[in-house]
Motif scaffolding. Sequence first.
Motif, PDB file in Angstrom:
ATOM      1  N   LEU A 122       0.810  -1.220   0.000  1.00 37.82           N
ATOM      2  CA  LEU A 122       0.000   0.000   0.000  1.00 37.82           C
ATOM      3  C   LEU A 122       0.848   1.277   0.000  1.00 37.82           C
ATOM      4  O   LEU A 122       0.604   2.173  -0.824  1.00 37.82           O
ATOM      5  CB  LEU A 122      -0.964  -0.015   1.185  1.00 37.82           C
ATOM      6  CG  LEU A 122      -1.973   1.135   1.246  1.00 37.82           C
ATOM      7  CD1 LEU A 122      -2.762   1.247  -0.044  1.00 37.82           C
ATOM      8  CD2 LEU A 122      -2.924   0.944   2.428  1.00 37.82           C
ATOM      9  N   PRO A 123       1.865   1.439   0.879  1.00 37.41           N
ATOM     10  CA  PRO A 123       2.692   2.655   0.784  1.00 37.41           C
ATOM     11  C   PRO A 123       3.427   2.766  -0.544  1.00 37.41           C
ATOM     12  O   PRO A 123       3.636   3.873  -1.056  1.00 37.41           O
ATOM     13  CB  PRO A 123       3.659   2.527   1.965  1.00 37.41           C
ATOM     14  CG  PRO A 123       3.609   1.111   2.391  1.00 37.41           C
ATOM     15  CD  PRO A 123       2.240   0.625   2.060  1.00 37.41           C
ATOM     16  N   ALA A 144      -5.963  -7.317  -1.389  1.00 37.66           N
ATOM     17  CA  ALA A 144      -6.758  -6.525  -0.442  1.00 37.66           C
ATOM     18  C   ALA A 144      -6.176  -5.120  -0.299  1.00 37.66           C
ATOM     19  O   ALA A 144      -6.925  -4.138  -0.218  1.00 37.66           O
ATOM     20  CB  ALA A 144      -6.801  -7.223   0.920  1.00 37.66           C
ATOM     21  N   GLU A 145      -4.851  -5.010  -0.276  1.00 35.37           N
ATOM     22  CA  GLU A 145      -4.216  -3.697  -0.167  1.00 35.37           C
ATOM     23  C   GLU A 145      -4.424  -2.882  -1.447  1.00 35.37           C
ATOM     24  O   GLU A 145      -4.597  -1.664  -1.407  1.00 35.37           O
ATOM     25  CB  GLU A 145      -2.723  -3.860   0.109  1.00 35.37           C
ATOM     26  CG  GLU A 145      -2.433  -4.554   1.434  1.00 35.37           C
ATOM     27  CD  GLU A 145      -0.968  -4.885   1.592  1.00 35.37           C
ATOM     28  OE1 GLU A 145      -0.163  -3.945   1.571  1.00 35.37           O
ATOM     29  OE2 GLU A 145      -0.641  -6.074   1.734  1.00 35.37           O
ATOM     30  N   ALA A 146      -4.430  -3.576  -2.575  1.00 31.26           N
ATOM     31  CA  ALA A 146      -4.640  -2.885  -3.834  1.00 31.26           C
ATOM     32  C   ALA A 146      -6.024  -2.247  -3.883  1.00 31.26           C
ATOM     33  O   ALA A 146      -6.218  -1.168  -4.447  1.00 31.26           O
ATOM     34  CB  ALA A 146      -4.481  -3.863  -5.000  1.00 31.26           C
ATOM     35  N   ALA A 147      -6.995  -2.901  -3.266  1.00 35.70           N
ATOM     36  CA  ALA A 147      -8.358  -2.376  -3.271  1.00 35.70           C
ATOM     37  C   ALA A 147      -8.468  -1.060  -2.507  1.00 35.70           C
ATOM     38  O   ALA A 147      -9.405  -0.293  -2.719  1.00 35.70           O
ATOM     39  CB  ALA A 147      -9.307  -3.409  -2.668  1.00 35.70           C
ATOM     40  N   LEU A 148      -7.515  -0.797  -1.621  1.00 38.88           N
ATOM     41  CA  LEU A 148      -7.544   0.442  -0.835  1.00 38.88           C
ATOM     42  C   LEU A 148      -6.812   1.591  -1.522  1.00 38.88           C
ATOM     43  O   LEU A 148      -6.891   2.723  -1.065  1.00 38.88           O
ATOM     44  CB  LEU A 148      -6.906   0.206   0.541  1.00 38.88           C
ATOM     45  CG  LEU A 148      -7.623  -0.771   1.472  1.00 38.88           C
ATOM     46  CD1 LEU A 148      -6.849  -0.908   2.768  1.00 38.88           C
ATOM     47  CD2 LEU A 148      -9.037  -0.311   1.752  1.00 38.88           C
ATOM     48  N   SER A 149      -6.081   1.298  -2.574  1.00 35.87           N
ATOM     49  CA  SER A 149      -5.309   2.330  -3.253  1.00 35.87           C
ATOM     50  C   SER A 149      -6.144   2.918  -4.385  1.00 35.87           C
ATOM     51  O   SER A 149      -6.216   2.367  -5.488  1.00 35.87           O
ATOM     52  CB  SER A 149      -4.001   1.742  -3.791  1.00 35.87           C
ATOM     53  OG  SER A 149      -3.183   2.749  -4.308  1.00 35.87           O
ATOM     54  N   LEU A 150      -6.814   4.024  -4.083  1.00 31.42           N
ATOM     55  CA  LEU A 150      -7.741   4.617  -5.034  1.00 31.42           C
ATOM     56  C   LEU A 150      -6.995   5.344  -6.153  1.00 31.42           C
ATOM     57  O   LEU A 150      -5.953   5.946  -5.928  1.00 31.42           O
ATOM     58  CB  LEU A 150      -8.665   5.589  -4.309  1.00 31.42           C
ATOM     59  CG  LEU A 150      -9.438   4.998  -3.117  1.00 31.42           C
ATOM     60  CD1 LEU A 150     -10.242   6.082  -2.432  1.00 31.42           C
ATOM     61  CD2 LEU A 150     -10.334   3.864  -3.564  1.00 31.42           C
ATOM     62  N   ILE A 252       0.279   2.012   7.495  1.00 31.72           N
ATOM     63  CA  ILE A 252       1.203   1.575   8.549  1.00 31.72           C
ATOM     64  C   ILE A 252       1.174   0.059   8.688  1.00 31.72           C
ATOM     65  O   ILE A 252       2.223  -0.599   8.761  1.00 31.72           O
ATOM     66  CB  ILE A 252       0.837   2.244   9.885  1.00 31.72           C
ATOM     67  CG1 ILE A 252       1.121   3.752   9.817  1.00 31.72           C
ATOM     68  CG2 ILE A 252       1.603   1.613  11.040  1.00 31.72           C
ATOM     69  CD1 ILE A 252       0.567   4.529  10.991  1.00 31.72           C
ATOM     70  N   HIS A 253      -0.019  -0.517   8.713  1.00 37.36           N
ATOM     71  CA  HIS A 253      -0.134  -1.969   8.865  1.00 37.36           C
ATOM     72  C   HIS A 253       0.455  -2.706   7.663  1.00 37.36           C
ATOM     73  O   HIS A 253       1.052  -3.772   7.809  1.00 37.36           O
ATOM     74  CB  HIS A 253      -1.600  -2.344   9.063  1.00 37.36           C
ATOM     75  CG  HIS A 253      -2.121  -2.003  10.425  1.00 37.36           C
ATOM     76  ND1 HIS A 253      -3.248  -2.552  10.970  1.00 37.36           N
ATOM     77  CD2 HIS A 253      -1.640  -1.172  11.373  1.00 37.36           C
ATOM     78  CE1 HIS A 253      -3.454  -2.069  12.182  1.00 37.36           C
ATOM     79  NE2 HIS A 253      -2.478  -1.226  12.444  1.00 37.36           N
ATOM     80  N   SER A 254       0.282  -2.140   6.469  1.00 37.10           N
ATOM     81  CA  SER A 254       0.859  -2.753   5.279  1.00 37.10           C
ATOM     82  C   SER A 254       2.386  -2.761   5.358  1.00 37.10           C
ATOM     83  O   SER A 254       3.032  -3.764   5.061  1.00 37.10           O
ATOM     84  CB  SER A 254       0.404  -1.992   4.040  1.00 37.10           C
ATOM     85  OG  SER A 254       1.059  -2.460   2.882  1.00 37.10           O
ATOM     86  N   ALA A 255       2.969  -1.625   5.774  1.00 33.95           N
ATOM     87  CA  ALA A 255       4.431  -1.541   5.891  1.00 33.95           C
ATOM     88  C   ALA A 255       4.970  -2.501   6.939  1.00 33.95           C
ATOM     89  O   ALA A 255       6.103  -2.974   6.832  1.00 33.95           O
ATOM     90  CB  ALA A 255       4.837  -0.106   6.233  1.00 33.95           C
TER      91      ALA A 255
END
Length: 499
Positions: A122-123, A144-150, A252-255
């Motif tokens: 995500l970052p 799942a992280e990709a879905a949060l990156s608008l 933060i959680h992704s990193a």
Amino acid sequence: MRAVAHAGGLFGVDAFPVQVEVLLGKGLPSFELVGMPEREVKESRVRVKAALESCSIALPSRPVVVNLAPGDLRKTGASFDLAIALAIVAAAGGLLAEKLTDYLILGELGLGGELRAIRGVLPQLRAAKREGITRAIIPRANAAEAALSLGLEIYVADHLDEVIAALRGEGTLRSAVGLDLGEQESGRVWELDLSEIRGQEAAKRALEIAAAGGHNVLFVGSPGAGKTMLARRLPSILPPLSVEEAIEVATIHSAAGLPIPSRLEGMQRPFRAPHSSASASALIGGGDPIRPGEVTLAHGGVLFLDELPEFRRDALESMRQTMEDGFVSIARVNQRVTMPASPLVVAAMNPCPCGFAGDRKRECSGCPTKAERYKARVSGPLLDRFDMQLGVSRIEPRELRSIEPAERSDVVRERVIRARALLAEDVPSTLEELEARAERSALILLDRAVDRLGLSARAYAKILRVGRSAAALRGSAIISEREIAEALLHRLFDRIREG
């Protein structure tokens, strides 16, 4: 021939762009990897070679030079594998090199060509967007992280074969948008509820004020008084995360490599409770490479420090500046990393080594000197960072039957949300502006307390802020004498010192 692919590295919870350059030279076969790679990056030579062979693609029988630019920043992790493999294929003429320049490419390769999940997707996606890159290829396990990156066009794959075929125009990659990720977590209700605690009205009131104004709290009491129960229910009365807060917490959680939901509505305020044996690096962050510590992982939520005096002194002292600033800054010889660190800090401690000093039923087994020595493990400057310090007494089991159930967390949360909205309408930027929001009688009471208790300037300002939060909970922007009196009651160690 030369080919370039875009990848990325991590600094704490932030990402930086990395260009993966591959050049095929003339001479005997060799594989050189430069650009300050760490050991796990150097090992990618073995993983990439095996993965390509599993796809029936042999390494060119020429010198292969892989450069990870910029060359003055250390590269760690296995996230460069996929970019290196694709750049090698492109340099050897296996696909058009121009195809790679449009994508951010991330992923660890298995020996059979499988794409494995990596941390920090995500970052890195957010950093790529800032650099003008609008498309990315990542492992399906990170969907799942990709879905949060608008705002990005993101594709996922399970195997190196799929990616090569898609870039050759022989197939297509699945888009992360609309991908079936199984059962999704939505707005989960916090499992623990404030109504489960009988009695302890003063402590619950302190939690409500802390939730409204973002104040740090210290509970002092005998074992079994309910300190941990109270702390664990604080997240249940905090407002839901805003969109900006949810993205920040998810980043933060992704990193850190922690799981995150695929929808912002599923992000919850974190609750972290590190063991008292945690080191300073574990609390505030550090290591090599630098990773976020507990105070950053709890950003936007609650950090619970149980048995506060049992923590290492250097670990506790490292928290002092962080509790004041709301961020962590870690300096190394060749880099400086700043990470957000603004949780609500809730701590709990016993009044003495045995835990029963001042208890109504059990007698303390130690002398007063031992109790003072025990309290001294927590420095005065650190205690001053806790806006509220209050004693929590044990309740007799038979008394629990006669105590009416308390308010539910959702009822208290609504008050907290209204109070936060009122506090946000007019935020005082100076001490003078804060004092202007207090009644004259309230300031007179506070002046008397300063003279009698010897309060510091920091404690003076914190009492006014706690009073302002208490006033907001009753729907007022004016701090009354009653709120100042309540804030003073929550300065346990100042009152003990005076007594």
